[in-house]
Structure formats: C-alpha cells, structure tokens
Design a protein around this motif. Structure first.
Motif, PDB file in Angstrom:
ATOM      1  N   ALA A 108       0.676  -0.800   0.217  1.00 13.36           N
ATOM      2  CA  ALA A 108       0.066   0.037   0.231  1.00 13.36           C
ATOM      3  C   ALA A 108       0.540   1.267   0.141  1.00 13.36           C
ATOM      4  N   LEU A 109       1.919   0.927   0.831  1.00  7.94           N
ATOM      5  CA  LEU A 109       2.699   1.940   0.868  1.00  7.94           C
ATOM      6  C   LEU A 109       3.528   2.905  -0.333  1.00  7.94           C
ATOM      7  N   GLY A 110       3.521   1.454  -0.888  1.00  5.23           N
ATOM      8  CA  GLY A 110       4.476   1.403  -2.802  1.00  5.23           C
ATOM      9  C   GLY A 110       3.244   1.930  -3.599  1.00  5.23           C
ATOM     10  N   PHE A 111       2.560   1.808  -3.249  1.00  4.18           N
ATOM     11  CA  PHE A 111       0.902   2.425  -4.638  1.00  4.18           C
ATOM     12  C   PHE A 111       1.190   3.358  -4.065  1.00  4.18           C
ATOM     13  N   LEU A 112       1.450   4.787  -2.377  1.00  6.52           N
ATOM     14  CA  LEU A 112       1.534   5.553  -1.963  1.00  6.52           C
ATOM     15  C   LEU A 112       2.251   6.399  -3.074  1.00  6.52           C
ATOM     16  N   GLY A 113       3.507   5.465  -3.083  1.00  6.91           N
ATOM     17  CA  GLY A 113       5.378   6.059  -3.619  1.00  6.91           C
ATOM     18  C   GLY A 113       4.445   6.766  -4.699  1.00  6.91           C
TER      19      GLY A 113
END
Length: 532
Positions: free
Chosen positions: A28-33
């Motif tokens: 999920a954090l990678g998606f936000l990135g």
C-alpha cells in the motif's frame, strides 16, 4: 515515475497504532509512492496557480466563464458516463466521518448513499485517518459490529439495503504530515484516496458496487484533470478496468461555479455528477472577493438558498448536470433532531421546505447530516421522483445564468447584527476546541457543524473587521466572553490554543486561505522516529 517511486519510499513517521499495519502495508505504501511520484509536482504547481489567481482577483480582475473553453460548453454531444451500480438512485445521501459508530449508523440509515468524509467532518489525527480506513474496509467485509463503552451495540443490518459508500478525501491544499516521500509530506488527498482504493476497490467491485469518491474544494478544470489522471493511473496499477472509478465533484468554490461544464468534461469517463456545497461556497466567495465592498455579506443565517446569487448557482448546477447526463445533488440539511417537540417541529419544517425546493428545482437527491432526517428527505424526493431513480431527463432549458447573476451579492448585503457577530465567534471557538481534540463533526446549537461552518464563521468576522462594520474592540470582548463560557462548559478545552487559533485566522490583517493547514501542523501532527 516508476524509477522515482523505487528511489523514494513512503516512510511512516508516526508511532504504530492498533491494527495500523493492516492498512500501512509495504504494498500500500508503494502504491502511494507511485501516486506521489507521478502527481506531486503537478499538485504543487496547481496550488501555486491558485495563489496567482487569488492575487489577480484581489487586484480587480473580473471573474467570468472562460472564453478558451466556450467550445466545450457549446458542444451538445458529449455526456458523462452512465450511472454506476449503486449510484443510479441517490435521492437521499447521508454524510459524516468514518468513525466506527457513524459507519454503522450511516450504512443502516436508509439513505441510498453514505459520504464517508475524511475532509470537513474529520479532524485529521493519525488515528482518525487510519482508523477511518480500517472502518471502511471492515464495513465492506461486514466485520464492523462493536459495543460502545456504555454497552450499546452497533451492528450492520442483516437484511435490507445498506447505503453505497462514497469516500471524500481531503482537498488538494492539505498535506499528510505522518507520511514522508522524497523529503516532504505526502498530499493528503492522495493518502485518503490511495489507501481506500488500494484496499477496497476490488472489495467494492466484488460486492457489486465500485470505488466511488466525492472531490472537495476544486477551483478549476485543471484540478479536475489532475484527479482524472490519478484515477487512470490508479486503475492501471491495480489492474482495475478504466472507468470503474466514479467521482462527484462538490461545487463549493466561486471559481469552480464558472467551470462546472469543464469540470464534468475533464472527468466525464469517471464522473457521477456535481453537488452544491453551500457553506463552503459562501466561505469561498468571501475568501476570494470579500475584500471588495460589493461582496459584503450579512449574518450567515440570513444568506439562505433563496438569495438570488445562490439560486443562480444551484439552478445552473442542475441545468449543467442534466444537460450532460449527470446527477445533481443538493446541499446539506445540518439540523439535529431535538427532544424538545416544538424545536424539533420547527427544525423539520425548515428541512422540508429546503428539500421541497431542491426536488422541485430538479435535483436528483440531497444531503442530510443525521439519520433522523433520512425519512423526511426520502419522503420529499419520493413525492417528486416516484418510482424513477432520478430526474436527469428534466433538462431545465429554461435556466439562463450570467456571470452577473452568480455575483449579485449586493442585493442581499446588509450590516451584521450583534447576535450574528456573537454567533460566529461562539461557533468558531467551540468548533476549534472540538477539532483540536480530534472531533471533526460537532453538534452546536441544534446543527451538526463541520470545518466548513468554522470557515464561514471566521471569514465573516475577518470581512466585517476589514470593512469596519464591526469594531475590533467588540470582537475581542466577545472573544473573551465566549472563551470564558467555553471553559465553563468544557473544562477540557485548551483555551489559549483556541484563542490563538481564532486570532491567527479571523483577526489577522491577511486572511489565511484555510484554518486547517496551520492548525494541523501545529497541533495534530505527532511524529515518532522515522521508520520504514
């Protein structure tokens, strides 16, 4: 975009919270990135353009329908996407923060749609932001039953129709100070949108609905185009068919009122209509044009939806939406049902008149803030719609609205009353106190208030002081008196912080655009040591 997202990770700067790891997964954090890398710079550029436009208008530049997009407005052939599953019939929509109790009550309320509000109705503490994401995911998975401290049970109904969830992320102007990307905060809009989309898009598709959104505080077509590009990339990254996302735009800024068709056009494959955000609209009018004497407004209670410039705004919204096959959603009924029979009867009579006007004007549905108002709103719209899901076929070709009509404020101008000045001070202070404590939706004087109410209250004080229709000594006396009353009523209230917040946002020479960015950075950001 991909290289940047891999080079710069999104870091969580806040302390761990209960179940936060279920939302803040590496994926999920990678998606936000990816989203931050792709759109962060464009978002900054658009915010700079907002400031340039504000200076142009402050210097006397006229506000009018854009000449460069006249062809878009004149072209009768284009329409927005057909209504998505769960958004065909929107005759009653309920709004509120995605806390656990409200989530259950809103979904069970009988409303067709619930707007889960991460913006005006949520004080963006880290626990509220991530807790809201957990509550939405749990609700979709039907795991949200719970018992409150007083023993009351909250459970989703086993039978019947639950409201369709539509998420309102925070506006483009806000940052999320607990997440860092490339050395700076992640745009709050991308956080709220991205976490919900990542965890819940497929879940919603599997239930027969989809990932739906309300978009706040847009000021022009370029900001709508940015959202559309976010949607396209997000769907591509997760393998969701393009056009699955649907978004309703709140027309709650005076500049957006001049670009309604352009906003629908930019979002047309993802659009589900427009909404009339009345309090924020008045706030925007004062913030944008309030330095001019011709835009001096009286007490906010006197600026009703029947005022000529407000009628022009809402009728143009209905005509624009129906011309393009989109839903037109009416404004908020903020009344809270009272235990006093007489007061309750008077409040419900006001709500009925408001909803009757909207339904007769052609709106396809409207907002309420309390479950107790759902039956009344539904009854009014049932009386006009009958078995039809909406009245988009009612074209309102009789409506013709000019720029002068949208700006005809002089016809209702007048001096503020002593009661109106005190009411604005009292409401702003009480809302600020609750917001600093983490509460974004507050019942005050029989109304469910949110950040939009505090904004209109404090900018009216600023405007009256600027034009010297109220003197500074009077406001300071009322400030002292209402702070004393607040302290007696709520001993927990941080009076000095509330005072400073009011003084910075209502008494300063230059008006801050919003009270929330500064107040958030000063009071709600609680960072721990950075972690991955």
């Amino acid at each position: 975009m991909t290289t940047s997202a891999l080079t710069h990770r999104v870091r969580v700067l806040a302390a761990p919270g209960d179940r936060h790891d279920e939302i803040l997964t590496p994926a999920a954090l990678g998606f936000l990135g990816h989203l931050a890398a792709a759109f962060g710079e464009r978002r900054r550029d658009l915010l700079k353009e907002r400031r340039r436009q504000a200076l142009r208008l402050a210097s006397g530049s006229p506000l009018d329908f854009p000449l460069v997009t006249a062809a878009v407005r004149a072209d009768p052939s284009w329409r927005v996407a057909a209504p998505a599953p769960g958004l065909t019939d929107r005759r009653v929509e309920i709004t509120g923060p995605p806390d656990r109790r409200m989530t259950v009550n809103a979904l069970n309320s009988g409303a067709r749609v619930w707007m889960a509000d991460f913006e005006d109705a949520t004080a963006p503490t880290w626990d509220n932001v991530i807790g809201g994401q957990l509550n939405l995911r749990d609700a979709i998975d039907r795991r949200i039953d719970f018992t409150s401290d007083d023993g009351k049970e909250y459970r989703l109904a086993d039978r019947g129709r639950l409201a369709t969830i539509v998420v309102r992320p925070r506006g483009w102007h806000l940052d999320e100070g607990h997440l860092e990307f490339a050395g700076g905060p992640v745009p709050a809009a991308l956080v709220d949108f991205g976490l919900y989309f990542f965890h819940c898009a497929q879940r919603q598709i599997d239930t027969g609905h989809g990932p739906y959104f309300y978009l706040p505080k847009l000021e022009n077509r370029y900001e709508a185009r940015l959202w559309n590009d976010v949607f396209v990339l997000a769907q591509e990254l997760l393998g969701i068919p393009r056009g699955t996302i649907r978004a309703t735009v709140l027309i709650e800024t005076i500049t957006a009122a001049f670009e309604m068709e352009e906003i629908l056009y930019e979002l047309r494959e993802h659009s589900s209509g427009l909404n009339a955000g009345r309090w924020d609209y008045l706030f925007s009018l004062i913030k944008t044009l309030g330095h001019r004497t011709g835009f001096l407004l009286p007490d906010r209670a006197k600026v009703t939806m029947t005022a000529p410039f407000m009628r022009a705004y809402t009728e143009l919204l209905v005509r624009t939406c129906h011309r393009r096959g989109a839903h037109a959603i009416g404004g908020m009924a903020a009344q809270v049902p009272s235990k006093d029979p007489a007061a309750n009867e008077a409040a419900l009579a006001k709500v009925r008149l408001d909803k009757e006007r909207e339904a007769e004007d052609g709106f396809d549905g409207s907002w309420v803030a309390h479950p107790g108002l759902v039956p009344l709103c539904r009854e009014v719209f049932d009386g006009v719609l009958g078995d039809r899901p909406q009245q988009i076929d009612r074209s309102r070709d009789d409506v013709a609205v000019s720029a002068a009509d949208l700006l005809s404020v002089r016809r209702i101008s007048g001096p503020p009353t002593a009661e109106g000045v005190r009411a604005n001070v009292a409401v702003a202070l009480r809302y600020f106190a609750a917001w600093l404590r983490g509460q974004g939706a507050v019942a005050l004087y029989g109304l469910m208030e949110d950040a939009a109410t505090a904004e209109i209250a404090r900018v009216q004080i600023w405007q009256w002081l600027r034009h010297r229709v109220v003197d500074r000594e009077t406001v300071r006396r009322l400030l002292d008196e209402e702070l004393a009353a607040l302290g007696a009523e709520y001993p927990w209230a941080p009076l000095e912080e509330v005072r400073a917040l009011f003084e910075r946002n209502a008494l300063a020479r230059e008006l801050p655009g919003f009270f929330t960015p500064d107040a958030y950075a000063r009071h709600l950001v609680r960072n721990a040591e950075p972690r991955s």
